[in-house]
Every structure is written in structure tokens, then in C-alpha cells.
Write a protein that holds these residues in place. Structure first.
Motif, PDB file in Angstrom:
ATOM      1  N   ALA A  35       0.826  -1.209   0.000  1.00  0.00           N
ATOM      2  CA  ALA A  35       0.000   0.000   0.000  1.00  0.00           C
ATOM      3  C   ALA A  35       0.859   1.257   0.000  1.00  0.00           C
ATOM      4  CB  ALA A  35      -0.929  -0.010   1.209  1.00  0.00           C
ATOM      5  N   ARG A  36       1.951   1.227   0.780  1.00  0.00           N
ATOM      6  CA  ARG A  36       2.840   2.395   0.854  1.00  0.00           C
ATOM      7  C   ARG A  36       3.482   2.688  -0.500  1.00  0.00           C
ATOM      8  NH1 ARG A  36       5.617   0.699   4.863  1.00  0.00           N
ATOM      9  NH2 ARG A  36       4.232   1.599   6.401  1.00  0.00           N
ATOM     10  N   ALA A  37       3.817   1.637  -1.233  1.00  0.00           N
ATOM     11  CA  ALA A  37       4.446   1.822  -2.543  1.00  0.00           C
ATOM     12  C   ALA A  37       3.454   2.285  -3.598  1.00  0.00           C
ATOM     13  CB  ALA A  37       5.106   0.514  -2.981  1.00  0.00           C
ATOM     14  N   TRP A  38       2.228   1.782  -3.509  1.00  0.00           N
ATOM     15  CA  TRP A  38       1.272   2.016  -4.593  1.00  0.00           C
ATOM     16  C   TRP A  38       0.359   3.222  -4.387  1.00  0.00           C
ATOM     17  CZ3 TRP A  38       0.536   0.287  -9.450  1.00  0.00           C
ATOM     18  CH2 TRP A  38       1.383  -0.752  -9.870  1.00  0.00           C
ATOM     19  N   ARG A  39       0.179   3.685  -3.154  1.00  0.00           N
ATOM     20  CA  ARG A  39      -0.738   4.814  -2.959  1.00  0.00           C
ATOM     21  C   ARG A  39      -0.303   6.045  -3.757  1.00  0.00           C
ATOM     22  NH1 ARG A  39      -5.001   6.341  -0.284  1.00  0.00           N
ATOM     23  NH2 ARG A  39      -5.220   4.480   1.004  1.00  0.00           N
ATOM     24  N   PRO A  40       0.967   6.452  -3.728  1.00  0.00           N
ATOM     25  CA  PRO A  40       1.348   7.612  -4.549  1.00  0.00           C
ATOM     26  C   PRO A  40       1.249   7.340  -6.042  1.00  0.00           C
ATOM     27  CG  PRO A  40       3.276   6.651  -3.479  1.00  0.00           C
ATOM     28  CD  PRO A  40       2.086   6.015  -2.855  1.00  0.00           C
ATOM     29  N   ARG A  41       1.467   6.102  -6.467  1.00  0.00           N
ATOM     30  CA  ARG A  41       1.342   5.777  -7.889  1.00  0.00           C
ATOM     31  C   ARG A  41      -0.108   5.910  -8.348  1.00  0.00           C
ATOM     32  NH1 ARG A  41       4.794   0.101  -8.046  1.00  0.00           N
ATOM     33  NH2 ARG A  41       6.523   0.795  -6.728  1.00  0.00           N
ATOM     34  N   VAL A  42      -1.023   5.416  -7.531  1.00  0.00           N
ATOM     35  CA  VAL A  42      -2.444   5.536  -7.877  1.00  0.00           C
ATOM     36  C   VAL A  42      -2.859   7.002  -7.898  1.00  0.00           C
ATOM     37  CG1 VAL A  42      -4.792   5.020  -7.103  1.00  0.00           C
ATOM     38  CG2 VAL A  42      -3.048   3.231  -7.047  1.00  0.00           C
ATOM     39  N   ALA A  43      -2.354   7.782  -6.948  1.00  0.00           N
ATOM     40  CA  ALA A  43      -2.673   9.213  -6.908  1.00  0.00           C
ATOM     41  C   ALA A  43      -2.198   9.909  -8.180  1.00  0.00           C
ATOM     42  CB  ALA A  43      -2.045   9.856  -5.674  1.00  0.00           C
ATOM     43  N   GLU A  44      -1.023   9.538  -8.674  1.00  0.00           N
ATOM     44  CA  GLU A  44      -0.505  10.144  -9.898  1.00  0.00           C
ATOM     45  C   GLU A  44      -1.351   9.753 -11.108  1.00  0.00           C
ATOM     46  OE1 GLU A  44       3.579  10.458 -12.584  1.00  0.00           O
ATOM     47  OE2 GLU A  44       3.482   9.076 -10.891  1.00  0.00           O
TER      48      GLU A  44
END
Length: 367
Positions: A271-280
Motif C-alpha cells: 500500500a505504501r508503494a502504490w498509494r502515490p502511484r495511484v494518486a498520480e
């Protein structure tokens, strides 16, 4: 991945809509009613009372003008509603999403001298739920709903491949093609004895969405019920904007899975790795979609919009796999949300899929 041309972030404007009174009410409803029942709804189907609840919240005419009792909300607030409802119960969202834009479209189709039929006024007032049978236009001429000009209107005939919410509708919004002129006719059609279903489609995803194949048997549609007519070429131009963008339900589902990963100790790093990716991806997708609308739609920056949609689908695939892995064997049980979300993600991959979308998805997988 960046949109590159917008001064403000539309995704931030979507999140800022959390303060809108309608969004506040819908979020509370989603968390207290929809989410706790999501597994049962997937198994047993969206109940009829759910539509009454949506109507009471104002969600059957939230895009209608205030003069009809609607909320007249903007594009970003509407996106936030789609995120919230899809994240809480994907089956309910699918049925609601077929209806949701119709009040706004009816209002937009009015002219100063327009006399709306009673059915259209009831939609604007949020009194009825519409189903939708419009996507078969994409398959013309192999498969489509046929329109034939008749005195005072049109006659529709054929089979609609996909209608979600069957049994809950008072009427359908249908798109049919006149093969002689290649004119696309979109109209409101009350459900009656000439509109029938052979039963629900045996789907493995969105199994509670009451989705059926529906037969339209020589149904007369008066001109007063026609919302618009345009060329097949124009229809396909508009459809690019519908099918080519990552939309609110992609990110509503992603938010739900990310939150569940964050509450699972072994999966927090994912989740920590993917949350900013999803936000982008969310920011890019919304910015590109808004820019496309401002430029008249169609294939404006199509490759970038498709890339954002493919990226959102990939993110959902990874996140739902991670949740299933973290839950281990119990994640395969019908009483666990891991398999529910994984199946919803599979649905997102093929929903509204055009040739361009499919080509972009497969090209990405071939790398």
C-alpha cells in the motif's frame, strides 16, 4: 506520467468535493449501508429498496437543475460520488452509473421551446431509475439495435447485449442505429410487454448487478421521447471520450483495496508503494479527460489517455492480487472481500472496451 498542460490538479478538486453536503450524506450512507452489505449484495443481488434509498439521497437526479429538485452538481463532485459508491459496493455502483448521467443529459437536450414528456420530467425529478442499452452501437454493423423511421417517431427492434439493474427500471435509455442513413437515435423507452429478458447473464463478476440480455420487439418510440439523433461518425467521436479514460470507479475501487491493504500488517508495504502511484494516475487521468472535453473530445491526446486507463487497470490488478495473497487461502472464500475486489477489477478491464482500449491493454502486456 503527467498531463503536462493543466495549471491546477483536477484530482485535488475532486477530493475537495468531500465538503459538499450531498457528498457528506452519500459517504455516510456508503459506509453504514453499502459497504457492510457488499458481499451479500454480490451474492443475492441489489435489492429494490436500494433504489428507494438512492432516490431519497437525491442520487437519481443529482445532475439535474435545481428547478427540478436536483443538486446541479459539477463534474468534480460527480466524480467524487462515483468514487465513493464504487468503492463501497461495486454492484450498486454499476446499476446507479447507468442511470446517473441521464438527468443532466435530458436537461442539456432541452431548448427554450421544448415540452418535455412526462417520463423525462420524472427522470429530472429523480422519481424513476433508468437502465441503459447504448453500448451495442460500438458493434455496428455486426450487432446493434435497429431503428426504423415511422410516422411520428421510430420503431426499435433487436437485442441489447447488456442491461444492468434489470427488474428495477421503469424505463431504458436506448441507442439504436438506422442502417439506411447510419443515424444513431437515443431515446427514453418505458419498459413494457415488448421489452423482455430471458434471465440474468451468468457472470463471474458484478454477479449482484442484475445484468441481463434484453429483447426489444418492434417497440414504437414517439419523437417526443427522442433525446438526440446524430450520425454514426459523431456517435463514435463522442464514444471515444466515454471509453478511453480512466474514470471515478477505477479510483474508488483502488482506494478501497489500498485501505484494506493498509489494515493488513503483511501488506502495508504494498500500500505504501502504490498509494502515490495511484494518486498520480488519478491526477493524470482526470486532467487529460478534462482537457479532452475542453478541446471537443474525440481522439485528443488519445494515446496518453489510453495509457492512463491501462495504468489504472494494471494498478487494480496488482493491488487486488496483493490483497488476495495477504489473505491467503481464506481470501478465496465468498465471505472475504479479497475475491470480490479481484473480480471487480477484472470487470473494470473489459467494461466499455473498444478496439483502441483492447489494443493498448494487450500492447502493454506484450512488453
Amino acid at each position: 506520467m503527467t498531463a503536462g498542460t493543466t495549471a491546477t490538479d483536477p484530482a485535488a478538486a475532486v477530493t475537495a468535493a468531500d465538503g459538499h453536503p450531498l457528498v457528506v450524506r452519500v459517504r455516510e450512507y456508503a459506509e453504514t449501508v453499502l459497504r457492510p452489505a457488499a458481499l451479500r449484495t454480490d451474492r443475492d443481488g441489489v435489492p429494490a429498496r436500494r433504489i428507494s434509498e438512492l432516490a431519497a439521497l437525491g442520487l437519481l437526479n443529482h445532475t439535474a437543475p435545481v428547478e427540478f429538485g436536483g443538486a446541479g452538481i459539477d463534474r468534480n463532485t460527480d466524480r467524487r460520488l462515483h468514487e465513493i459508491i464504487s468503492g463501497a459496493c461495486f454492484n450498486t455502483w454499476l446499476i446507479w452509473a447507468q442511470h446517473a448521467p441521464m438527468a443532466g443529459r435530458i436537461a442539456e437536450s432541452r431548448t427554450p421551446d421544448t415540452v418535455l414528456p412526462e417520463l423525462a420530467e420524472r427522470v429530472l425529478r429523480g422519481e424513476v431509475l433508468l437502465g441503459a442499452g447504448v453500448s451495442d452501437v460500438r458493434r455496428y454493423p455486426e450487432h446493434y439495435l435497429r431503428a426504423r423511421r415511422s410516422v411520428g417517431g421510430w420503431t426499435f427492434d433487436g437485442t441489447i447485449s447488456w442491461v444492468s439493474g434489470w427488474g428495477l427500471h421503469a424505463a431504458l435509455a436506448l441507442a439504436a442505429v438506422d442502417p439506411e442513413t447510419e443515424t444513431v437515435v437515443t431515446a427514453l423507452v418505458p419498459v413494457g410487454e415488448r421489452i423482455t429478458s430471458a434471465g440474468p447473464l451468468p457472470l463471474s463478476a458484478v454477479t449482484g448487478s442484475r445484468t441481463a440480455r434484453v429483447r426489444i420487439d418492434q417497440v414504437f418510440v414517439p419523437d417526443s421521447h427522442v433525446l438526440l439523433t446524430h450520425s454514426l461518425e459523431r456517435s463514435r467521436h463522442l464514444d471515444i471520450g466515454v471509453a478511453s479514460d480512466a474514470r471515478g470507479h477505477h479510483f474508488g475501487l483502488a482506494e478501497t483495496v489500498l485501505t484494506e491493504l493498509e489494515h493488513t500488517e503483511s501488506a502495508r508495504e504494498v500500500a505504501r508503494a502504490w498509494r502515490p502511484r495511484v494518486a498520480e494516475i488519478r491526477s493524470t487521468a482526470y486532467a487529460l479527460a478534462d482537457e479532452s472535453v475542453a478541446r471537443g473530445g474525440g481522439d485528443h491526446r488519445l494515446a496518453e489517455r489510453l495509457a492512463a486507463k491501462v495504468a489504472s487497470g494494471e494498478a487494480l490488478s496488482v493491488l487486488t492480487r496483493a490483497l488476495l495473497i495477504a489473505r491467503a487461502g481464506r481470501g478465496l472464500g465468498t465471505d472475504d472481500t479479497a475475491q470480490l475486489h479481484a473480480r471487480s477489477a477484472l470487470f473494470v478491464l473489459v467494461q466499455g472496451q473498444t478496439t483502441d482500449v483492447r489494443r493498448a491493454q494487450l500492447a502493454r502486456l506484450a512488453r
